[in-house]
Design a protein around this motif. Structure first.
Motif, mmCIF file in Angstrom:
data_model
loop_
_atom_site.group_PDB
_atom_site.id
_atom_site.type_symbol
_atom_site.label_atom_id
_atom_site.label_comp_id
_atom_site.label_asym_id
_atom_site.label_seq_id
_atom_site.Cartn_x
_atom_site.Cartn_y
_atom_site.Cartn_z
ATOM 1 N N ALA A 19 0.832 -1.205 0.000
ATOM 2 C CA ALA A 19 0.000 0.000 0.000
ATOM 3 C C ALA A 19 0.868 1.258 0.000
ATOM 4 O O ALA A 19 0.576 2.232 -0.712
ATOM 5 N N ALA A 22 2.593 1.608 -3.526
ATOM 6 C CA ALA A 22 1.620 1.987 -4.550
ATOM 7 C C ALA A 22 1.251 3.464 -4.432
ATOM 8 O O ALA A 22 1.074 4.154 -5.450
ATOM 9 N N ALA A 23 1.136 3.971 -3.205
ATOM 10 C CA ALA A 23 0.840 5.396 -3.024
ATOM 11 C C ALA A 23 1.986 6.259 -3.548
ATOM 12 O O ALA A 23 1.765 7.308 -4.167
ATOM 13 N N ALA A 26 1.714 6.236 -7.293
ATOM 14 C CA ALA A 26 0.618 7.076 -7.783
ATOM 15 C C ALA A 26 1.023 8.548 -7.842
ATOM 16 O O ALA A 26 0.603 9.288 -8.745
ATOM 17 N N SER A 49 -5.096 -0.446 -8.182
ATOM 18 C CA SER A 49 -6.067 0.396 -7.466
ATOM 19 C C SER A 49 -5.602 1.842 -7.369
ATOM 20 O O SER A 49 -6.394 2.776 -7.520
ATOM 21 N N ALA A 50 -4.303 2.032 -7.124
ATOM 22 C CA ALA A 50 -3.776 3.380 -6.911
ATOM 23 C C ALA A 50 -3.589 4.151 -8.209
ATOM 24 O O ALA A 50 -3.710 5.386 -8.226
#
Length: 253
Positions: A19, A22-23, A26, A49-50
């Motif tokens: 997580a 991925a942030a 992004a 998702s990101a």
């Protein structure tokens, strides 16, 4: 082996860092992402998702991981690939990401040079690597259990491979040698949460190369019991939480 890794280790050990990575990805707003050592797809799913608008190509050297990951995260393109010899043309990606994979590369400078080759000019390489073994609460407890089970010749996989690339200065020097400019380096400590100590131990004992090291030493059922007992002594009966420290790098081609 793959199923045990996915079920018992990914949620506890790898999902929190996926997580985070991925942030960070992004924030770079990539259009075309290559993931190395994708495993069962923890980071792949987080990237989808990101950064839903990006094209994600996920790779792993292990064909079983690719098969499992492609079923888990069908929104990415999956390919079996060796990071030392990437089957992609020059300059095809604006971001290459890798979660806890660079420690396994036999020739890190060579692999990093390959990463730079497939990046566009100014493209980014974003990855993490584990800190010292002593800074990972779950794996300290696991190693203690292994040393109790095999006092004369304990498996050294954790110390020498996952935690064997834990000097940020060495990592930065390898990136520079491959032609990268290190833009950011951070030490990051997150907490993992394990609902069951026995399940966590099984994840390591059956879902990682620790399994082969134990089997080479003539494992018997008492090994599992000894490891679980030592882990419970150190972590509590469960559920348990523990800190896990990694280094996160961002480098520009």
């Amino acid at each position: 082996m793959t199923a045990a890794y996915e079920q018992h280790l990914v949620p506890v050990v790898f999902q929190p860092f996926a997580a985070d990575l991925a942030a960070r990805a992004a924030a770079l707003r990539p259009r075309c992402v290559l993931e190395l050592a994708a495993g069962t797809g923890a980071l792949t799913s987080a990237l989808r998702s990101a950064v839903p608008s990006a094209e994600v190509t996920a790779t792993d050297l292990n064909e079983d991981m690719v098969a499992f990951g492609s079923a888990r995260c069908s929104g990415a393109t999956w390919r079996q690939a060796d990071a030392q010899r990437l089957p992609f043309p020059d300059g095809g990606f604006d971001l290459v990401a890798c979660q806890f994979g660079v420690m396994f590369f036999p020739d890190r400078v060579g692999a990093f040079t390959e990463v730079r080759r497939v990046l566009t000019p100014g493209g980014r390489f974003l990855f993490n690597t584990w800190g010292p073994l002593g800074a990972h609460g779950f794996e300290v407890a696991l190693q203690a259990g292994l040393e109790r089970a095999f006092p004369h010749d304990p498996p050294r996989f954790l110390r020498t491979v996952p935690h064997g690339y834990a000097d940020p200065a060495v990592v930065a020097a390898d990136l520079t040698a491959a032609g990268f400019t290190v833009e950011d380096e951070q030490e990051l400590t997150l907490r993992g949460r394990a609902g069951s100590i026995a399940d966590l131990a099984d994840g390591y004992l059956t879902g990682t190369p620790v399994r082969a090291a134990v089997e080479e030493r003539g494992a018997d059922p008492a090994v599992r019991a000894t490891v679980i007992e030592e882990m419970r002594t150190r972590l509590g009966p469960g559920p348990a939480t523990a800190p896990m420290t990694a280094y996160v790098f961002r480098a520009a081609a």
